[in-house]
Design an enzyme around this catalytic site. Structure first.
Site, short mmCIF file in Angstrom:
data_model
loop_
_atom_site.label_atom_id
_atom_site.label_comp_id
_atom_site.label_asym_id
_atom_site.label_seq_id
_atom_site.Cartn_x
_atom_site.Cartn_y
_atom_site.Cartn_z
CD GLU A 1 -4.20 1.16 7.85
OE1 GLU A 1 -3.19 1.35 7.64
OE2 GLU A 1 -5.18 1.06 7.03
CD GLU B 1 3.19 5.78 3.58
OE1 GLU B 1 2.78 6.88 4.29
OE2 GLU B 1 2.56 4.79 3.31
CE LYS C 1 -12.64 14.24 7.15
NZ LYS C 1 -12.11 14.55 5.60
CB CYS D 1 -1.16 1.79 3.98
SG CYS D 1 -2.47 0.71 4.39
C1 UN1 Z 1 -4.34 0.14 2.66
O1 UN1 Z 1 -3.58 0.41 1.95
O2 UN1 Z 1 -4.97 1.08 3.54
O3 UN1 Z 1 -3.47 -5.64 2.79
C2 UN1 Z 1 -5.33 -1.02 3.23
C3 UN1 Z 1 -3.69 -4.82 1.77
C4 UN1 Z 1 -5.12 -4.45 1.71
C5 UN1 Z 1 -5.45 -3.58 2.66
C6 UN1 Z 1 -4.67 -2.10 2.35
N1 UN1 Z 1 -5.91 -5.65 2.04
O4 UN1 Z 1 -2.95 -4.50 0.84
#
Ligand code: UN1
Length: 507
Positions: free
Chosen positions: A264, A394, A186, A298
């Site tokens: 995550e 955040e 999804k 993230c």
């Molecule tokens: C994300 O932002 O969900 O380490 C993943 C990093 C990338 C992955 C980010 N390889 O910034």
């Protein structure tokens, strides 16, 4: 639409009426359509058909059918499918990466990097397909062998977010596939075109393996479809990337049926810059981590704790670099900062900066919206002498909160003093500081770096974080174990039946 944009769409077969539902065949998608917007222009690129409950059920059914066959396929043969996928992705790297640029607004190099991350995951998956090893354990009983083995788990639900529209699918799918699990994807309703393009790339391979339902796609909008997956006992694992709010809604529902979730979620990542740090390196690392992907990773660096003796000099250098950042058209090879994903993201950034000012922070640069179409902002730096409550939240935008510290342990405490626990970094030339940061009393995050920014992890490590980040681990290392079920086996090759723990039960 510009010619380059048009060409990108047509190279990947994304013209005409599009459906976001693939269950081995493209279904009509019966829940209406969603408009896909180019964040660099605000222009609608396409309308894509959304799946309803029946479409979703069809995908799950096909995935269950595929599972019966796939689970008994030897893992190296499963790896062969992923090798083929990796090869196809190599061929389509340019066009798929450009589609990421078009749909998610990532600059060209990051769009290409995202597809490279998928290719790396496929390579990893191929190697993994000849491993998946269990342990043999010393048995206490004579003539007994005690060992564990790993079996496929079942169809895996994968929920991805707009900011890594294809790489995160690959983190999950490359691993799940070699583990013997079909996948149901999804994607974010903001980035369905990249998802459709990926499925189009997979389609001929799946057909060749006579398992069209091994990888399915169900684009859906709103909160409820996530709930279908959360409640669905046919999906033993839900791997979800997104906000903490989403994870907090999803996880209890999955848990209430005793399913597994792999989460995550948000990050609120900090870096500590010590007195001894190499400032050239710090400036480069901080700028990439704070403004790369327009602050929408993230892993983006959001908080910077600088030793009091160097704070002003570092802020001055950062402001100097920020003022010269090429912001704008993500297609332009010189651009380093593309657009935010949409209007709400711009609003969220503006509100956060207002709050920062109200709390006593000084916005020393950035935070303006560019006077052009699309969702462009100038990355902001906020300096304060106190803890700003807004910095504990955040905001998915390029805002860097800078604060000075006097004592290294205090900086570590601040690093940990947020609900999230994804990534962290320390910049130091001193071994003792680096090791303290990495010690059990140091950073509480899933990722802890020394002299590297918080973002840009390689796929070889397990990716994820603690606390409200959700505790999941994806991609490399032994993250594959979440996609399999462990079976502990004991074989008696003797003629007696000795019991464990010395129990006697003579009949
Ligand atoms: C994300 O932002 O969900 O380490 C993943 C990093 C990338 C992955 C980010 N390889 O910034």
């Amino acid at each position: 639409m510009r010619e380059i944009e048009q060409r990108t769409l047509s190279e990947l077969g994304l013209e005409g009426s599009l459906s976001g539902v693939y269950d081995g065949q493209w279904r009509a998608g019966r829940a209406g359509t969603v408009d896909v917007v180019n964040p660099a222009t605000g222009e609608v690129l396409a309308s894509v058909g959304l799946g309803d409950r029946a479409d979703y059920d069809a995908c799950v059914e096909r995935a269950c059918d595929a599972f019966r066959q796939w689970r008994i396929t030897p893992p190296p043969a499963r790896g062969e499918l992923i090798r083929r996928l990796g090869n196809e992705l190599r061929k389509h790297k340019k066009s798929l990466g450009m589609l990421v640029t078009l749909e998610a607004g990532k600059i060209v190099s990051e769009g290409q990097g995202e597809v490279q991350e998928m290719i790396d995951m496929c390579d990893f998956g191929v190697g993994l397909s000849r491993q998946l090893y269990g342990l043999t354990i010393a048995s206490e009983r004579p003539h007994h062998r005690l060992f564990e083995q790993w079996h496929p788990l079942g169809p895996v639900g994968i929920i991805t977010s707009f900011n890594f529209p294809v790489a995160v699918w690959a983190w999950n799918s490359a691993v799940a596939t070699v583990c013997g699990d079909p996948t149901l994807w999804k994607p974010s309703p903001r980035t369905p075109l990249t998802a459709i393009a990926v499925m189009r790339i997979c389609e001929p391979i799946l057909r060749e393996f006579e398992l069209p339902g091994l990888m399915t796609l169900c684009l859906a909008e709103g909160i409820e479809p996530g709930g279908w997956m959360a409640d669905d006992v046919r999906l033993p694992l839900i791997s979800a990337t997104g906000s903490c709010r989403m994870g907090k809604a999803l996880a209890p529902r999955v848990a209430s049926r005793l399913g597994r979730s792999l989460l995550e979620l948000g990050g609120n990542n900090a870096a500590i810059v010590t007195e001894s740090a190499d400032m050239e390196l710090v400036v480069r690392a901080v700028v990439f981590a704070a403004v790369g992907t327009a602050g929408q990773r993230c892993t983006t660096l959001r908080r910077l704790f600088v030793h009091r003796s160097t704070r002003d000099a570092l802020v001055e250098r950062l402001v100097h670099v920020y003022r010269q950042l090429p912001i704008g058209d993500p297609w332009d090879e010189k651009t380093l900062v593309g657009p935010l994903i949409g209007e709400e993201a711009v609003g969220a950034m503006e509100r956060a900066l207002e709050q920062a000012r109200a709390e006593g922070g000084e916005v020393v640069c950035g935070g303006e919206r560019l006077d052009r179409k699309g969702y462009f902002v100038t990355p902001a730096i906020v300096v304060s002498d106190s803890d700003l409550p807004v910095s504990h939240v955040e905001t998915f935008a390029p805002i860097l909160y800078v604060r000075s510290y006097d004592d290294f342990d205090e900086a570590i405490r601040w690093n940990n003093d947020v609900p999230q626990g994804l990534s962290s970094a320390v910049f130091t030339e001193r071994l003792k500081e680096a090791e303290r940061f990495l010690s059990p009393a140091g950073s509480d995050c899933g990722i802890a770096n020394v002299n590297i920014g918080t973002s840009g992890a390689e796929i070889g490590g397990a990716f994820g974080g603690e606390k409200e980040t959700g505790g999941g681990r994806e991609a490399g290392s032994d993250a594959w174990k979440a996609y399999m079920r462990r079976q502990t086996c004991t074989i008696n090759y003797g003629s007696d039946l000795p019991l464990a723990q010395g129990i006697r039960f003579d009949i």
